[in-house]
Design a protein around this motif. Structure first.
Motif, PDB file in Angstrom:
ATOM      1  N   ALA A 250       0.816  -1.219   0.000  1.00  0.00           N
ATOM      2  CA  ALA A 250       0.000   0.000   0.000  1.00  0.00           C
ATOM      3  C   ALA A 250       0.845   1.263   0.000  1.00  0.00           C
ATOM      4  CB  ALA A 250      -0.933   0.013   1.210  1.00  0.00           C
ATOM      5  N   CYS A 251       2.083   1.167   0.461  1.00  0.00           N
ATOM      6  CA  CYS A 251       2.938   2.341   0.607  1.00  0.00           C
ATOM      7  C   CYS A 251       4.102   2.254  -0.364  1.00  0.00           C
ATOM      8  CB  CYS A 251       3.441   2.460   2.047  1.00  0.00           C
ATOM      9  SG  CYS A 251       4.366   3.969   2.367  1.00  0.00           S
ATOM     10  N   CYS A 252       3.847   2.638  -1.601  1.00  0.00           N
ATOM     11  CA  CYS A 252       4.892   2.611  -2.633  1.00  0.00           C
ATOM     12  C   CYS A 252       5.456   3.986  -2.909  1.00  0.00           C
ATOM     13  CB  CYS A 252       4.324   2.015  -3.930  1.00  0.00           C
ATOM     14  SG  CYS A 252       3.879   0.272  -3.795  1.00  0.00           S
ATOM     15  N   THR A 253       4.596   4.935  -3.160  1.00  0.00           N
ATOM     16  CA  THR A 253       5.024   6.270  -3.576  1.00  0.00           C
ATOM     17  C   THR A 253       4.985   7.259  -2.421  1.00  0.00           C
ATOM     18  OG1 THR A 253       2.788   6.966  -4.155  1.00  0.00           O
ATOM     19  CG2 THR A 253       4.044   5.798  -5.849  1.00  0.00           C
ATOM     20  N   ILE A 254       5.544   8.437  -2.671  1.00  0.00           N
ATOM     21  CA  ILE A 254       5.453   9.531  -1.707  1.00  0.00           C
ATOM     22  C   ILE A 254       3.988   9.875  -1.457  1.00  0.00           C
ATOM     23  CG2 ILE A 254       6.127  11.923  -1.245  1.00  0.00           C
ATOM     24  CD1 ILE A 254       8.341  11.506  -3.371  1.00  0.00           C
ATOM     25  N   GLN A 255       3.195   9.851  -2.507  1.00  0.00           N
ATOM     26  CA  GLN A 255       1.769  10.166  -2.389  1.00  0.00           C
ATOM     27  C   GLN A 255       1.044   9.135  -1.530  1.00  0.00           C
ATOM     28  OE1 GLN A 255       3.512  10.082  -5.281  1.00  0.00           O
ATOM     29  NE2 GLN A 255       3.566  12.259  -5.786  1.00  0.00           N
ATOM     30  N   TYR A 258       1.826   9.833   2.120  1.00  0.00           N
ATOM     31  CA  TYR A 258       1.098  11.003   2.610  1.00  0.00           C
ATOM     32  C   TYR A 258      -0.365  10.658   2.903  1.00  0.00           C
ATOM     33  CZ  TYR A 258      -1.144  15.597   2.531  1.00  0.00           C
ATOM     34  OH  TYR A 258      -1.891  16.708   2.841  1.00  0.00           O
ATOM     35  N   LYS A 259      -1.017   9.959   1.967  1.00  0.00           N
ATOM     36  CA  LYS A 259      -2.426   9.597   2.155  1.00  0.00           C
ATOM     37  C   LYS A 259      -2.602   8.670   3.352  1.00  0.00           C
ATOM     38  CE  LYS A 259      -3.514  10.006  -2.782  1.00  0.00           C
ATOM     39  NZ  LYS A 259      -3.791   9.253  -4.033  1.00  0.00           N
ATOM     40  N   LEU A 260      -1.706   7.699   3.492  1.00  0.00           N
ATOM     41  CA  LEU A 260      -1.794   6.772   4.621  1.00  0.00           C
ATOM     42  C   LEU A 260      -1.546   7.495   5.943  1.00  0.00           C
ATOM     43  CD1 LEU A 260       0.079   3.718   3.093  1.00  0.00           C
ATOM     44  CD2 LEU A 260      -2.315   3.738   3.815  1.00  0.00           C
ATOM     45  N   ALA A 261      -0.603   8.419   5.961  1.00  0.00           N
ATOM     46  CA  ALA A 261      -0.313   9.154   7.194  1.00  0.00           C
ATOM     47  C   ALA A 261      -1.520   9.972   7.652  1.00  0.00           C
ATOM     48  CB  ALA A 261       0.894  10.073   6.984  1.00  0.00           C
ATOM     49  N   LYS A 262      -2.252  10.543   6.694  1.00  0.00           N
ATOM     50  CA  LYS A 262      -3.414  11.360   7.052  1.00  0.00           C
ATOM     51  C   LYS A 262      -4.499  10.553   7.750  1.00  0.00           C
ATOM     52  CE  LYS A 262      -4.688  13.502   3.274  1.00  0.00           C
ATOM     53  NZ  LYS A 262      -5.488  14.480   2.479  1.00  0.00           N
ATOM     54  N   ILE A 263      -4.660   9.276   7.360  1.00  0.00           N
ATOM     55  CA  ILE A 263      -5.730   8.452   7.953  1.00  0.00           C
ATOM     56  C   ILE A 263      -5.186   7.420   8.933  1.00  0.00           C
ATOM     57  CG2 ILE A 263      -7.232   8.788   5.956  1.00  0.00           C
ATOM     58  CD1 ILE A 263      -6.498   5.927   5.079  1.00  0.00           C
ATOM     59  N   ARG A 264      -3.911   7.468   9.187  1.00  0.00           N
ATOM     60  CA  ARG A 264      -3.225   6.505  10.070  1.00  0.00           C
ATOM     61  C   ARG A 264      -3.416   5.080   9.542  1.00  0.00           C
ATOM     62  NH1 ARG A 264       0.932   8.211  13.090  1.00  0.00           N
ATOM     63  NH2 ARG A 264       1.529   6.612  14.568  1.00  0.00           N
ATOM     64  N   GLY A 265      -3.143   4.910   8.280  1.00  0.00           N
ATOM     65  CA  GLY A 265      -3.218   3.585   7.664  1.00  0.00           C
ATOM     66  C   GLY A 265      -1.909   2.853   7.852  1.00  0.00           C
ATOM     67  N   LYS A 284      12.273  10.546   1.181  1.00  0.00           N
ATOM     68  CA  LYS A 284      11.092  11.401   1.349  1.00  0.00           C
ATOM     69  C   LYS A 284       9.983  10.664   2.101  1.00  0.00           C
ATOM     70  CE  LYS A 284      12.099  14.028  -2.860  1.00  0.00           C
ATOM     71  NZ  LYS A 284      11.712  14.286  -4.266  1.00  0.00           N
ATOM     72  N   ILE A 285       9.813   9.377   1.819  1.00  0.00           N
ATOM     73  CA  ILE A 285       8.803   8.586   2.536  1.00  0.00           C
ATOM     74  C   ILE A 285       9.150   8.507   4.018  1.00  0.00           C
ATOM     75  CG2 ILE A 285       7.879   6.250   2.823  1.00  0.00           C
ATOM     76  CD1 ILE A 285       8.010   5.998  -0.248  1.00  0.00           C
ATOM     77  N   ALA A 286      10.431   8.322   4.313  1.00  0.00           N
ATOM     78  CA  ALA A 286      10.854   8.294   5.721  1.00  0.00           C
ATOM     79  C   ALA A 286      10.583   9.631   6.396  1.00  0.00           C
ATOM     80  CB  ALA A 286      12.332   7.937   5.818  1.00  0.00           C
ATOM     81  N   GLY A 287      10.745  10.722   5.656  1.00  0.00           N
ATOM     82  CA  GLY A 287      10.460  12.047   6.220  1.00  0.00           C
ATOM     83  C   GLY A 287       8.999  12.226   6.542  1.00  0.00           C
ATOM     84  N   ILE A 288       8.129  11.742   5.664  1.00  0.00           N
ATOM     85  CA  ILE A 288       6.691  11.800   5.939  1.00  0.00           C
ATOM     86  C   ILE A 288       6.376  10.970   7.181  1.00  0.00           C
ATOM     87  CG2 ILE A 288       4.417  11.078   5.089  1.00  0.00           C
ATOM     88  CD1 ILE A 288       5.480  11.733   2.244  1.00  0.00           C
ATOM     89  N   GLY A 291       7.470  12.752  10.348  1.00  0.00           N
ATOM     90  CA  GLY A 291       6.553  13.830  10.711  1.00  0.00           C
ATOM     91  C   GLY A 291       5.252  13.333  11.319  1.00  0.00           C
ATOM     92  N   ALA A 292       4.847  12.126  10.939  1.00  0.00           N
ATOM     93  CA  ALA A 292       3.590  11.554  11.427  1.00  0.00           C
ATOM     94  C   ALA A 292       3.797  10.549  12.557  1.00  0.00           C
ATOM     95  CB  ALA A 292       2.853  10.869  10.276  1.00  0.00           C
ATOM     96  N   ASP A 293       5.031  10.425  13.055  1.00  0.00           N
ATOM     97  CA  ASP A 293       5.376   9.480  14.127  1.00  0.00           C
ATOM     98  C   ASP A 293       5.068   8.044  13.709  1.00  0.00           C
ATOM     99  OD1 ASP A 293       6.410   8.739  16.579  1.00  0.00           O
ATOM    100  OD2 ASP A 293       4.477   8.859  17.607  1.00  0.00           O
ATOM    101  N   ILE A 294       5.488   7.699  12.499  1.00  0.00           N
ATOM    102  CA  ILE A 294       5.323   6.356  11.957  1.00  0.00           C
ATOM    103  C   ILE A 294       6.710   5.735  11.806  1.00  0.00           C
ATOM    104  CG2 ILE A 294       4.640   5.038   9.888  1.00  0.00           C
ATOM    105  CD1 ILE A 294       2.443   7.225   9.513  1.00  0.00           C
ATOM    106  N   GLY A 295       6.887   4.532  12.329  1.00  0.00           N
ATOM    107  CA  GLY A 295       8.178   3.863  12.280  1.00  0.00           C
ATOM    108  C   GLY A 295       8.495   3.342  10.891  1.00  0.00           C
ATOM    109  N   MET A 296       9.783   3.213  10.579  1.00  0.00           N
ATOM    110  CA  MET A 296      10.233   2.701   9.287  1.00  0.00           C
ATOM    111  C   MET A 296      10.806   1.295   9.438  1.00  0.00           C
ATOM    112  SD  MET A 296       9.596   4.983   6.968  1.00  0.00           S
ATOM    113  CE  MET A 296       8.182   5.611   7.884  1.00  0.00           C
TER     114      MET A 296
END
Length: 372
Positions: A250-255, A258-265, A284-288, A291-296
């Protein structure tokens, strides 16, 4: 005057695996890698790799298609371009070529390798510097047999080679898969982490039923249980469970990030340079995520040493690589195509020292394993 790109070469290399590697979408007996060389008029040669899993079983790019895309479409865009301006080249390629992130990642890797050699610095230095030169690496248990997997895990634990293991499930009925995973977790103990990758095989209701059982049996992380397009479902599962849910396909692109971070997916993102289109996009994905407190989690497409080292360089720059990496793929292959293999020690991968990627291709091995 800055050096210009004068030639690009690609070859498909087929390397056998040490054992059948069972995934939900395919069983692998070899790995096919597109090896890339980018030549510049200053004599610098950059190396890269574009690799996918199981032909077309994982995504929309195959080894044969990647080679064709680079040879016929990307290479003409590179010739006579400034070899040192990687952002300008990326912008040029993206303008004329849609998608094809695997092919683009291999090209960008080769450009970064060349620039690192040119400046006598590592790729991680080009990206701002490595926070750590050693990265934790898990191992995937994928024989499909519970007793065999337990024996393999215990052996690797005793050798201090791995202390975290991943299991791919989804090919069998959920009860059989969950029983398999739970038995392994019980056998290895609470101190050993177990990640379960369902590879989109379940629907949302099935996930709610069986993740609950996995959670009760001490599993540490659940990867992509449902279809990659069901962002809202991933958010519901993330909220429903205390066990972390990881977004991968589900998390391939920067977009996507961003969309997943907004809904906490997902509370964790699996980052792979192939699916993101290169190291810069992976950053860039790691930066998003930060910012959203999501682990990599440093993912793999089971690349060989070139792609694995490229991934390690970018993952080493992350502030939030809280779930380590799965950069074990060179250990899954019977041989290597570089002169000095990666060092795996004390449950970690050691990033090679030296300019660029820090590795050198063995042309004799390329000749031995290249597809005729």
């Amino acid at each position: 005057m800055n050096p210009k790109i004068i030639k690009v070469e690609t070859v498909i290399v087929d390397l056998p695996t040490i054992r059948p590697h069972v995934l939900s979408m395919a069983t692998m007996y070899q790995q096919s890698m597109v090896i890339i060389k980018v030549f510049s008029d200053d004599g610098i040669i950059g190396i890269g790799e574009s690799t996918t899993i199981g032909g077309l079983s994982y995504g929309s790019e195959s080894p044969e298609g990647i080679k064709l895309t680079i040879d016929q479409y990307i290479t003409p865009l590179l010739i006579n371009q400034d070899a040192t301006n990687i952002h300008a080249i990326n912008q040029r390629v993206n303008k004329y070529i849609s998608g094809n992130t695997f092919a683009k990642a291999g090209i960008e890797t080769a450009l970064l390798d060349a620039q690192g050699k040119r400046l006598n610095v590592s790729v991680s230095t080009l990206l701002g510097g490595a926070i750590s030169t050693k990265l934790g690496v898990l191992w995937t248990l994928a024989s499909g047999n519970t007793d065999t997997d337990i024996e393999e895990a215990k052996q690797l634990i005793s050798e201090n080679r791995h202390n975290t293991f991943k299991l791919k499930i989804g090919r069998n009925n959920p009860k059989k898969d969950v029983d398999h995973v739970s038995a392994i977790k019980k056998a290895v103990g609470d101190d050993i982490k177990i990640t379960v990758d369902i590879n989109q095989a379940w629907d949302e209701s099935t996930s709610k039923k069986w993740i609950k059982v996995l959670e009760a049996n001490g599993i540490d992380l659940i990867e992509q249980p449902i279809n990659k397009t069901n962002f809202d479902g991933l958010a519901r599962l993330t909220e429903y469970f205390s066990i972390p849910i990881m977004a991968d396909e589900a998390c391939c692109t920067i977009q996507d990030a961003y969309k997943l971070a907004k809904i906490r997916g997902g509370s964790v993102y699996a980052v792979k340079i192939m699916k993101s289109g290169g190291l810069y996009n992976a950053s860039k994905i790691a930066g998003i995520g930060e910012g959203a407190d999501i682990g990599m989690y440093g993912g793999t497409m089971l690349e060989g040493t070139i792609g694995t080292v490229a991934s390690a360089h970018v993952f080493s720059t992350y502030n939030n690589l809280t779930w380590g990496t799965e950069l074990f793929a060179p250990l899954l292959l019977v041989d290597d195509i570089v002169k000095k293999p990666i060092t795996y020690k004390d449950c970690c991968l050691e990033i090679p020292e030296g300019p660029g990627l820090g590795i050198e291709i063995d042309d004799d091995k390329i000749e031995k394993y290249k597809r005729k």
